[in-house]
Enzyme design. Structure first.
Site, PDB file in Angstrom:
ATOM      1  CB  SER A  92      -0.839   0.056   1.322  1.00 36.11           C
ATOM      2  OG  SER A  92      -1.410   1.189   1.560  1.00 36.11           O
ATOM      3  CE1 TYR A 130      -4.736  -1.769   4.922  1.00 31.49           C
ATOM      4  CE2 TYR A 130      -3.743   0.191   4.607  1.00 31.49           C
ATOM      5  CZ  TYR A 130      -4.175  -1.064   3.932  1.00 31.49           C
ATOM      6  OH  TYR A 130      -4.166  -1.338   2.684  1.00 31.49           O
TER       7      TYR A 130
END
Length: 674
Positions: free
Chosen positions: A551, A564
């Site tokens: 990501s 996350y």
């Protein structure tokens, strides 16, 4: 067009029953009269199944249509068996109309036999008679004068002439058995022809059942492993054997442990019979002249078994090269791959190989046919296949070489096997779809089995995609997933670590359970999948690719996202670490850093979208638009955008790239790598 409709219906019925003929084996035909659109006069035509088609799924497009007057005129210009190849080329000048399939080598048999309908089939029972040492006498004993024996002759124009002459000389006959090959039947109507074909097939079956020995393969000398142990052993051996079978060209594998196979492998005569090879041309063209046979028990230590397989593979390649040298002439096609197409492992099962899954599966089906043939022939006589010189003439036939040269170029990922985690939706599904479209076999791994199987079914049949359940946080589940890929396709070449989830919370609201859940799925999960995949790839010795869907958050310090972002940073560093460690095995490890993939995303649909929208002060339905607006290119990133990047990394153009992170974010300076 009644004759054509009847022919297709008959062909589909015959091809639907494997007792009648093998996949793509044999051909059927019908003769009839139509009006020539040029002259307005009636013209006699032959409709015959074309080259490469399958009777069970035959349609009108799979028929070759020829003018009988022109085909029969070829008899007067036939120069002899030395010109067989040239005669096939002349069929093109007999074609009627436009389109249709290419005429097969057996077209002459159908056109020259004086019957309105002709079936040429490859039933196991019929080939058992055809390969029996005393086949002519057995045919006479079983059928009297209703079925005539024809000595082996390579398929072609002369064989058509031979069968036409035999039919003319035996008006009482309904068909013939072709030595070493199969059967041919005929009839004045489609119904009569089909009935005659079935009379021959069922007659052979009944004769073998009534007269055959109970134990044609001899006594059982080794029982198969129990089912679970057999599957575990097969999964451990599959990538090793696939690597050996891919020495010349990358192959996809198929495994079967059907009772027919296990019974043959357990018998004392298996090594002797396997060494004789197959006989019917359809069989050995797909299974090669003979299989490779492991000569250790299934309980032998795995390391010893692998070492022995490597020794046997070297010997097999040397033996195949010697076979080629014995029979090749100056104008023979170059030797094709010398690796085995069939590997028999007593107590475990049979591994078969081909450039794609369908070819590998069909090769295995053909060897099951061959086992049935050997059993039938040995039950009533002695199995006596055609000799190697004849096998070579067909395997390296110019016509066979021309057929291979006409095959379309393989897709870029043909022969590659991919496993994608979290693949039932979003980025994972788009990635699996793209990899399959480029020729890969794909394993759809997802926590939800039903969704995984549904996604696989959308992509294609089981020769292209399979769906499995996998909880990437569970070691046993991950091992089972890798084993499932090995059993489905022979191994794994390409891993996409995509499984993920997210909870958007500030530090003070993030619980230990929140932290553990996200790290278990993404950091631990991708570690487990990569470890087990690497274990297989190292054993396979074919290199491979591991791609992490990380990501932008792996490098960007954004708000309210500690768990996350930290786990994505963990994944990003796994890429670097594994690229450094696995490079010596030819395994490349790369990462992709997407950002703002809202549409179709399971993470965003699961609440993450609402949370991030609240952080940025926009409506959830406008979140994709918001993300696009903050990029340099002002375009929304889609799951397919990430899939395109995966393909770029694993496709043919970046073969020397490893350890990189590729942003897919429409240009986000916050995600620039520094």
């Amino acid at each position: 067009m009644g004759a054509v409709q009847d022919l297709i219906a008959r062909s589909n019925r015959l091809g639907a029953d494997k007792r009648n003929t093998n996949f793509a084996g044999g051909n059927t035909s019908a003769k009839g009269t139509e009006t020539d659109p040029v002259t307005g006069e009636p013209v006699e035509l032959l409709w015959v199944k074309g080259s490469g088609g399958d009777l069970g799924t035959l349609t009108e497009a799979g028929l070759a249509v020829l003018r009988l007057d022109r085909m029969r005129a070829m008899v007067g210009t036939y120069p002899g068996v030395d010109a067989e190849d040239a005669m096939v080329g002349r069929f093109d000048y007999c074609l009627h109309g436009r389109g249709g399939a290419a005429p097969s080598i057996d077209t002459a048999m159908h056109g020259l036999v004086d019957a309105a309908h002709v079936d040429h089939l490859h039933p196991d029972s019929g080939i058992a008679f055809a390969t029996a040492a005393d086949g002519p006498a057995l045919t006479k004993e079983c059928f009297g004068d209703r079925v005539v024996w024809v000595d082996w002759r390579r398929p072609g124009f002369q064989l058509g002439l031979d069968i036409a002459a035999i039919k003319a000389a035996n008006p009482q006959a309904i068909g013939c058995i072709l030595g070493g090959h199969g059967i041919t039947a005929w009839g004045d109507t489609s119904e009569a022809c089909e009935a005659n074909s079935l009379e021959i097939i069922r007659g052979c079956e009944a004769f073998i059942a009534e007269r055959g020995k109970a134990d044609p393969f001899g006594k059982r000398i080794a029982e198969p492993l129990p089912e679970q142990a057999r599957a575990e052993r097969a999964a451990a051996l599959a990538p090793v054997i696939r690597g050996l079978a891919s020495h010349d060209k990358r192959q996809v594998g198929h495994f079967t442990d059907d009772a027919v196979v296990l019974d043959f492998l357990a018998s004392e005569r298996m090594p002797e019979l396997a060494a004789l090879g197959t006989s019917c041309p359809d069989h050995f063209l797909r299974t090669k002249v003979r299989p490779m046979v492991l000569d250790l028990p299934p309980t032998a230590p795995l390391a010893d078994t692998i070492a022995r397989l490597q020794e046997l593979h070297t010997a097999y390649r040397e033996d195949y090269a010697a076979y080629y040298q014995r029979f090749a002439s100056a104008d023979s096609p170059a030797m094709r791959g010398a690796d085995p197409a069939i590997v028999l492992v007593p107590g475990v099962g049979m591994f078969s190989f081909g450039p794609d899954k369908k070819t590998a599966r069909v090769a295995g089906e053909f060897y099951v046919n061959a086992i049935n043939v050997m059993r039938g022939a040995e039950a009533i006589s002695t199995y006596a296949p055609i000799d190697e010189a004849e096998k070579f003439r067909i395997e390296y036939w110019d016509l066979e070489e021309a057929k291979l040269q006409r095959l379309p170029a393989p897709k870029p990922l043909a022969g590659r096997i991919a496993l994608v985690t979290g693949a039932a939706g979003g980025i994972g599904k788009a990635t699996a779809e793209r990899l399959a479209a480029e020729g890969a076999c794909v394993v759809i791994a997802d926590l939800d089995l039903a969704k995984a199987q549904a996604t696989a079914a959308e992509i294609g049949n089981a020769d292209t995609a399979v769906g499995i359940a996998c909880n990437v946080t569970d070691e046993a589940d991950v091992t089972a997933a890798i084993n499932a890929a090995a059993l489905a396709f022979g191994g794994v070449d390409l891993i996409v670590n995509n499984a993920g989830l997210s909870l958007s919370k500030p530090l003070l609201e993030t619980t230990a359970a929140d932290w553990d859940l996200q790290h278990d799925v993404m950091a631990k999960g991708s570690f487990l999948v990569s470890r087990e995949a690497a274990r297989l790839m190292v054993a396979q010795r074919m290199g491979g690719d591991i791609v992490y869907i990380a990501s932008k958050n792996s490098v960007f310090a954004g708000p309210n996202n500690i768990a996350y972002s930290a786990t994505k940073a963990d994944q990003a560093h796994q890429v670097r670490l594994l690229a450094a460690e696995l490079g010596e095995h030819g395994i490349r490890v790369n990462g992709i850093n997407p950002d703002g993939v809202v549409r179709g995303s399971g993470i965003f649909a699961g609440g993450w979208g609402a949370e991030r929208a609240a952080v940025y002060g926009v409506k959830e339905e406008k979140l994709g638009e918001y993300y696009a607006g903050r990029t340099l290119l002002k375009k929304e990133v889609l799951p397919s955008s990430v899939a395109d990047a995966v393909y770029a990394l694993v496709g043919p153009d970046l073969g020397l790239t490893t350890g990189v992170h590729l942003p897919v974010d429409s240009g986000n300076p916050q995600g620039f790598l520094r």
